[in-house]
Every structure is written in C-alpha cells, then in structure tokens.
Design a protein around this motif. Structure first.
Motif, PDB file in Angstrom:
ATOM      1  N   LYS A   1       0.832  -1.211   0.000  1.00  0.00           N
ATOM      2  CA  LYS A   1       0.000   0.000   0.000  1.00  0.00           C
ATOM      3  C   LYS A   1       0.865   1.259   0.000  1.00  0.00           C
ATOM      4  O   LYS A   1       0.519   2.250  -0.657  1.00  0.00           O
ATOM      5  N   ALA A   2       1.997   1.215   0.715  1.00  0.00           N
ATOM      6  CA  ALA A   2       2.903   2.369   0.747  1.00  0.00           C
ATOM      7  C   ALA A   2       3.512   2.624  -0.636  1.00  0.00           C
ATOM      8  O   ALA A   2       3.629   3.779  -1.077  1.00  0.00           O
ATOM      9  N   HIS A   3       3.900   1.549  -1.324  1.00  0.00           N
ATOM     10  CA  HIS A   3       4.452   1.697  -2.680  1.00  0.00           C
ATOM     11  C   HIS A   3       3.406   2.273  -3.632  1.00  0.00           C
ATOM     12  O   HIS A   3       3.722   3.118  -4.484  1.00  0.00           O
ATOM     13  N   ILE A   4       2.173   1.822  -3.509  1.00  0.00           N
ATOM     14  CA  ILE A   4       1.100   2.321  -4.365  1.00  0.00           C
ATOM     15  C   ILE A   4       0.864   3.816  -4.114  1.00  0.00           C
ATOM     16  O   ILE A   4       0.669   4.603  -5.060  1.00  0.00           O
ATOM     17  N   GLU A   5       0.885   4.222  -2.844  1.00  0.00           N
ATOM     18  CA  GLU A   5       0.697   5.638  -2.520  1.00  0.00           C
ATOM     19  C   GLU A   5       1.830   6.488  -3.095  1.00  0.00           C
ATOM     20  O   GLU A   5       1.599   7.604  -3.591  1.00  0.00           O
ATOM     21  N   THR A   6       3.059   5.974  -3.025  1.00  0.00           N
ATOM     22  CA  THR A   6       4.201   6.711  -3.588  1.00  0.00           C
ATOM     23  C   THR A   6       4.070   6.832  -5.101  1.00  0.00           C
ATOM     24  O   THR A   6       4.339   7.891  -5.679  1.00  0.00           O
ATOM     25  N   LEU A   7       3.638   5.742  -5.734  1.00  0.00           N
ATOM     26  CA  LEU A   7       3.452   5.771  -7.186  1.00  0.00           C
ATOM     27  C   LEU A   7       2.344   6.764  -7.555  1.00  0.00           C
ATOM     28  O   LEU A   7       2.450   7.468  -8.569  1.00  0.00           O
ATOM     29  N   LYS A   8       1.318   6.825  -6.718  1.00  0.00           N
ATOM     30  CA  LYS A   8       0.232   7.774  -6.968  1.00  0.00           C
ATOM     31  C   LYS A   8       0.752   9.210  -6.904  1.00  0.00           C
ATOM     32  O   LYS A   8       0.360  10.065  -7.716  1.00  0.00           O
ATOM     33  N   SER A   9       1.649   9.483  -5.958  1.00  0.00           N
ATOM     34  CA  SER A   9       2.209  10.837  -5.848  1.00  0.00           C
ATOM     35  C   SER A   9       3.056  11.175  -7.073  1.00  0.00           C
ATOM     36  O   SER A   9       3.061  12.327  -7.533  1.00  0.00           O
ATOM     37  N   PHE A  10       3.747  10.181  -7.639  1.00  0.00           N
ATOM     38  CA  PHE A  10       4.517  10.413  -8.858  1.00  0.00           C
ATOM     39  C   PHE A  10       3.583  10.698 -10.035  1.00  0.00           C
ATOM     40  O   PHE A  10       3.899  11.519 -10.899  1.00  0.00           O
ATOM     41  N   ASN A  11       2.451  10.039 -10.065  1.00  0.00           N
ATOM     42  CA  ASN A  11       1.469  10.325 -11.118  1.00  0.00           C
ATOM     43  C   ASN A  11       1.055  11.789 -11.092  1.00  0.00           C
ATOM     44  O   ASN A  11       0.940  12.443 -12.137  1.00  0.00           O
ATOM     45  N   ASN A  12       0.848  12.320  -9.877  1.00  0.00           N
ATOM     46  CA  ASN A  12       0.460  13.730  -9.739  1.00  0.00           C
ATOM     47  C   ASN A  12       1.605  14.657 -10.160  1.00  0.00           C
ATOM     48  O   ASN A  12       1.371  15.689 -10.804  1.00  0.00           O
ATOM     49  N   LYS A  13       2.839  14.283  -9.802  1.00  0.00           N
ATOM     50  CA  LYS A  13       4.000  15.094 -10.203  1.00  0.00           C
ATOM     51  C   LYS A  13       4.168  15.085 -11.713  1.00  0.00           C
ATOM     52  O   LYS A  13       4.457  16.121 -12.332  1.00  0.00           O
ATOM     53  N   PHE A  14       4.008  13.904 -12.316  1.00  0.00           N
ATOM     54  CA  PHE A  14       4.103  13.794 -13.766  1.00  0.00           C
ATOM     55  C   PHE A  14       3.094  14.723 -14.442  1.00  0.00           C
ATOM     56  O   PHE A  14       3.417  15.429 -15.397  1.00  0.00           O
ATOM     57  N   LYS A  15       1.870  14.689 -13.931  1.00  0.00           N
ATOM     58  CA  LYS A  15       0.809  15.497 -14.534  1.00  0.00           C
ATOM     59  C   LYS A  15       1.171  16.978 -14.475  1.00  0.00           C
ATOM     60  O   LYS A  15       1.019  17.712 -15.468  1.00  0.00           O
ATOM     61  N   ALA A  16       1.661  17.430 -13.309  1.00  0.00           N
ATOM     62  CA  ALA A  16       2.004  18.846 -13.142  1.00  0.00           C
ATOM     63  C   ALA A  16       3.151  19.253 -14.064  1.00  0.00           C
ATOM     64  O   ALA A  16       3.080  20.280 -14.747  1.00  0.00           O
ATOM     65  N   VAL A  17       4.215  18.452 -14.093  1.00  0.00           N
ATOM     66  CA  VAL A  17       5.376  18.770 -14.922  1.00  0.00           C
ATOM     67  C   VAL A  17       5.031  18.667 -16.400  1.00  0.00           C
ATOM     68  O   VAL A  17       5.447  19.497 -17.212  1.00  0.00           O
ATOM     69  N   TYR A  18       4.262  17.654 -16.749  1.00  0.00           N
ATOM     70  CA  TYR A  18       3.883  17.453 -18.150  1.00  0.00           C
ATOM     71  C   TYR A  18       3.147  18.675 -18.688  1.00  0.00           C
ATOM     72  O   TYR A  18       3.444  19.166 -19.778  1.00  0.00           O
ATOM     73  N   ASP A  19       2.185  19.179 -17.909  1.00  0.00           N
ATOM     74  CA  ASP A  19       1.401  20.327 -18.358  1.00  0.00           C
ATOM     75  C   ASP A  19       2.284  21.550 -18.575  1.00  0.00           C
ATOM     76  O   ASP A  19       2.070  22.323 -19.514  1.00  0.00           O
ATOM     77  N   VAL A  20       3.282  21.725 -17.690  1.00  0.00           N
ATOM     78  CA  VAL A  20       4.180  22.877 -17.815  1.00  0.00           C
ATOM     79  C   VAL A  20       5.066  22.740 -19.046  1.00  0.00           C
ATOM     80  O   VAL A  20       5.189  23.659 -19.849  1.00  0.00           O
TER      81      VAL A  20
END
Length: 446
Positions: free
Chosen positions: A377-396
């Motif tokens: 569950k901890a690994h999944i949560e970390t991966l989820k946070s990377f998904n959010n970072k990817f989205k933010a950086v990608y848009d920029v």
C-alpha cells in the motif's frame, strides 16, 4: 443357466459403464511427489471441493490439489520478476537515452552523460549552472561530427552569446526535469511488482480454481475438457477484487509514462530545431572573420557530414519502456489469468461436468476479509504521488516547449568583443565550444 449368465453380463456391463480409469490423476500426483494409487473410480461422499459420487479423487487428493493450485496461481498471477528485470534494464538506459536526445547522436556524448547524471542526482537541480549544459552538449555534438582536439584554450572573449546559450540551457532543463521524474519513479514501480508476490489470495479463490481446473482429473473421461471462460472470469473477479485501487494507480502510471515518452519525442524535434536556430545566430557572427580571429578560435575544415541517429533513440525507448508489456498488469489480471487455460465454447468444464456454464451469483468475498500488505500500500501511494508530479510537470513542459519552435527571422544578431584574448577566463571555453560546433553546422546543415 444361460439366463443367469446373461443377467450377470448385463450387470457387469452396467457397472463398467459407471467406472472410469484414474491414469491422469496418477500422473498428476506423481508429478508432485504425492502418494496415490487408485486405478478406477469408486463411490465417494466426503469431498469438499470436487463433486462426490463415482470419482478417483479422495480427501488427500483434494488437499494436494489445493496446495499445488495455491502455489501455481500466485506464481502465474503475482510473480512479475521477468517484468522487474525488464524495467531494471530500461532504468539503466535512461541516462543514455537522454544523452542521445540532447546530442542528436548515439556516440561521442560522454560530457553530456555526466551532466544528465549530475542533474538526476542533484537534490536541487535549480541551482545547477544552466549555461554549462549547452556548452558541453555542443562540444559533444561537434566531436560526433568529426571535430578533433576540443580542449578549449584559456582565452577570454566577452560576447553576447549569453542569451542564446541560456535559452538553450532552459530548454534542456525542461527535458531533464521530465526525465528525472521518470528516473525516480521507475524503482517505485519495480517495488510494486516485487511486493505483489507477497499479497494474499482468498482461500475461497483457490478452492474455486481447484474446482475449475483440477477436479476434471477425478475421472479420465473429463481430463480433456477445457474450463469455461465465463466461469473462470467469475472466479477471477473475486480473486483480484482487492487489487482494484492498485490497478487504477498502475494504469495511470503506465499512461503517464507513455505520455512522457511521447512528449520526449516532441521535445527532441523542438530541441533539434532550437539547436539549428541558435547555431544560425552564431554563424552570422562568424561571417565577420575579423571578429572570429580577434576572439581566437580555430576551425578544422572539410568535416564529415553526419545525420542524427534518431533510429537508435527509438530503439532505446522501446527497451526502456515497452507499453504493451505494462498495460493491464493489474487492470486485466482476470483476462490474463483466464486466457491461459479456458475455452470460450458453449460446452466446457463447469466445475462438475462438461456442459454450458450457468452463473450462480455466489462467487463473492466479504469486504475487509483480504487486505493488502502495508508495504504494498505504501508503494502504491508513492506511485500515486509520482502520477500527480508527472501530470504537473507534463502540463508545464508541453506548454513551454512551444516557445522554442524556430521562427523565420531576419534580425542580425548583435556581437560585442570588448577586448583582445587574455588568459584566465572561462568565457573563452563557452565561445570556443560554440564556434567549433558551428563549424560542423556549416557542413552539416544544407
């Protein structure tokens, strides 16, 4: 007497029609080193998984079937070691991939590799010298096209190349920002796959899979029957129901990673155009031989023409991340499992005999009975946070790289050389590097 023999023969024939051999079950038990010796079916009434009646199976056989299926089910569905090794190899190629993007070539990019690694390892990449990156990259590009003796002399020639170099450096940092996220996220994705094998599978799930795949061994006559696909899917949905959230996060990660590589394909084109645009400005400066000589550079003429090795970059991308291998790793677990052993035909093994499967609607697990490990569950949560970072950086990045598309301009670039060459300054390194690169472009860009 004749009547008695006839009756006896008929009875023997009727009995033999209800008997079946146990050859395939014997083979199964031997394969897994279990004691079993039964040649024909007998009447049984104590089986808990397989059907009672005339059967080769016994309670001990059911126990062995459960043990084997428990191991094999987890091995086939939860053990992703082969994918982890693929991702590990791909992760090791990310620096090389980015170096090829920045140098437009698959060779002579050692300086750029060091800079890419420096950026990836930096705790705060915003503090890095952005002008150093384009200079070192231009040196590598020049070397890959045949320029030799690239060690700059200690000469100083102040000029107005700061602006194009800074813009090129900013563009490089946009690509590196995306690549750093990918570099940091891939180990987490691998951790998810490694920890997957430690997750629980419901006992009810394994029992149903025994019934689906192994109970047909209880009689030789049903051995070749293929399990029903719909029956398998009903079981599989129950077996993998606790991976639903993890599946959503994983598929988002695969989608974002695919978008990132597509973005890098676009970035590579925009970046290459920006290289040509920058070199065009410098080329105009070098048309003034007095200025060129005054600033102290030497060119090696008649350089070999060279083209960008885009095919090499594409091959590396395919090795780093092959989308077809990763899509559906969790979301399609049911289909992947059932496609291995089942039959989509109307007549198939429905758990008791060969006939059409009729859903019973009782294959469910109570909520909260099966839980994922805390580590998973901890690994999944970390991966989820990377998904959010990817989205933010990608848009920029997708918004910003459009600013670097080459424009047709007739503006003459300005150039100031304030004093003659002197020792002890690093700006000569910048200018000499760019001059060497432009000498290549004079022969390379037609």
């Amino acid at each position: 007497m004749f009547l008695i023999l006839s009756i006896s023969s008929i009875l023997t024939s009727v009995v033999s029609q209800h008997l079946d051999t146990c050859n395939y079950l014997n083979d199964f038990m031997k394969r897994y080193r279990a004691d079993f010796s039964k040649n024909v079916t007998t009447e049984v009434d104590n089986l808990e998984i397989c059907a009672n009646g005339m059967s080769c199976c016994t309670k001990s056989v059911e126990s062995k079937m459960f043990e084997v299926k428990n191991i094999m089910f987890k091995k086939h569905n939860l053990n992703k070691v082969q994918y982890v090794e693929i991702m590990k190899a791909g992760h090791g190629l990310l620096v090389e991939y980015m170096s090829e993007v920045l140098t437009l070539a698959s060779a002579h990019n050692n300086r750029t590799k060091l800079l890419v690694q420096e950026y990836i390892d930096a705790e705060d990449s915003s503090k890095l010298d952005q002008r150093k990156y384009p200079v070192e990259t231009l040196l590598d590009i020049a070397e890959s096209n045949g320029v030799e003796n690239l060690t700059p002399e200690n000469k100083d020639c102040t000029n107005e190349l700061h602006d194009p170099l800074t813009k090129l450096g900013l563009l490089q940092f946009q690509g590196l920002k995306v690549m750093k996220l990918l570099y940091e996220s891939m180990p987490i994705a691998m951790d998810v796959l490694v920890e997957l094998k430690n997750q629980m599978i419901p006992v009810k799930c394994i029992r149903q899979n025994v019934k689906l795949e192994l109970c047909k061994l209880c009689q030789d006559s049903t051995y070749f029957a293929h399990p029903c696909y719909d029956y398998c899917m009903d079981i599989a949905k129950m077996c993998f129901s606790h991976f639903k959230e993890a599946a959503e996060v994983w598929e988002q990660y695969v989608d974002m990673t695919t978008l990132v590589f597509n973005l890098m394909d676009k970035f590579a084109v925009v970046y290459e155009n920006s290289i040509h645009k920058t070199s065009g400005r410098i080329q105009k400066i070098l048309e003034n031989k007095e200025i060129a000589e005054h600033c102290g550079y030497e060119l090696k003429m008649n350089l070999a023409k060279h083209k960008r090795a885009a095919d090499s970059q594409t091959r590396i991308r395919d090795v780093i991340f092959n989308e077809s291998r990763m899509v559906g790793m969790f979301a399609n677990m049911e289909e992947l499992h059932c496609n291995r052993t089942t039959n989509r035909g109307k007549y198939c093994w429905n758990g008791t005999h060969e006939a059409p499967y009729v859903p019973k609607g009782s294959l469910k697990i109570e909520e909260g009975v099966i839980k994922l490990t805390d580590t998973f569950k901890a690994h999944i949560e970390t991966l989820k946070s990377f998904n959010n970072k990817f989205k933010a950086v990608y848009d920029v990045v997708i918004a910003e790289i459009g600013d670097y598309v080459p424009e047709q301009s007739t503006e003459e670039p300005e150039f100031v050389c304030e004093r003659p060459p002197c020792k002890g300054s690093s700006s000569a390194s910048i200018f000499l590097s760019v001059c060497l690169f432009v000498s290549v472009l004079l022969n390379l860009v037609v």
